[in-house]
Design a protein around this motif. Structure first.
Motif, mmCIF file in Angstrom:
data_model
loop_
_atom_site.group_PDB
_atom_site.id
_atom_site.type_symbol
_atom_site.label_atom_id
_atom_site.label_comp_id
_atom_site.label_asym_id
_atom_site.label_seq_id
_atom_site.Cartn_x
_atom_site.Cartn_y
_atom_site.Cartn_z
ATOM 1 N N LEU A 1 37.119 -18.381 -17.686
ATOM 2 C CA LEU A 1 37.835 -19.084 -18.749
ATOM 3 C C LEU A 1 38.754 -18.158 -19.532
ATOM 4 N N CYS A 2 38.626 -16.867 -19.298
ATOM 5 C CA CYS A 2 39.373 -15.873 -20.059
ATOM 6 C C CYS A 2 40.846 -15.866 -19.638
ATOM 7 N N HIS B 1 26.414 -14.369 -20.309
ATOM 8 C CA HIS B 1 27.502 -14.933 -21.123
ATOM 9 C C HIS B 1 28.857 -14.374 -20.676
ATOM 10 N N TYR C 1 31.888 -16.629 -18.773
ATOM 11 C CA TYR C 1 33.167 -16.892 -19.436
ATOM 12 C C TYR C 1 34.363 -16.244 -18.759
#
Length: 87
Positions: free
Chosen positions: A65-66, A58, A62
């Protein structure tokens, strides 16, 4: 001067069985299930009844996208690889 807190997460993590964990996040009906699979399972020599994505999956998924990570891309090298070694 400290900034105002804009969000606080409320999460309860429960160990289900073996490496499987259930994370219940306030405001969401469905829990997030984490566990072991693939190389992580092999590294820890665990054979779960059912394989689940690891917490690491996870996080790595991500990172692109952070917004914080996006602000430093090009300034530092962010890799998406984990190597586990016996201590």
């Amino acid at each position: 001067m400290m900034a105002n807190i804009v969000h606080r997460s409320h999460i309860t993590i429960t160990r289900e069985k073996g490496p499987t964990r259930k994370a219940e996040i306030k405001g969401f009906a469905e829990p997030v299930i984490n566990g072991f699979h693939g190389g992580i399972k092999d590294f820890y020599k665990v054979d779960p009844e059912k394989e689940h994505a690891a917490t690491l999956d996870h996080i790595v998924g991500y990172i692109k996208l952070c917004p914080g990570a996006q602000s430093v891309i090009g300034c530092i090298d962010i890799t998406h690889e984990l190597t586990m070694e016996d201590l």
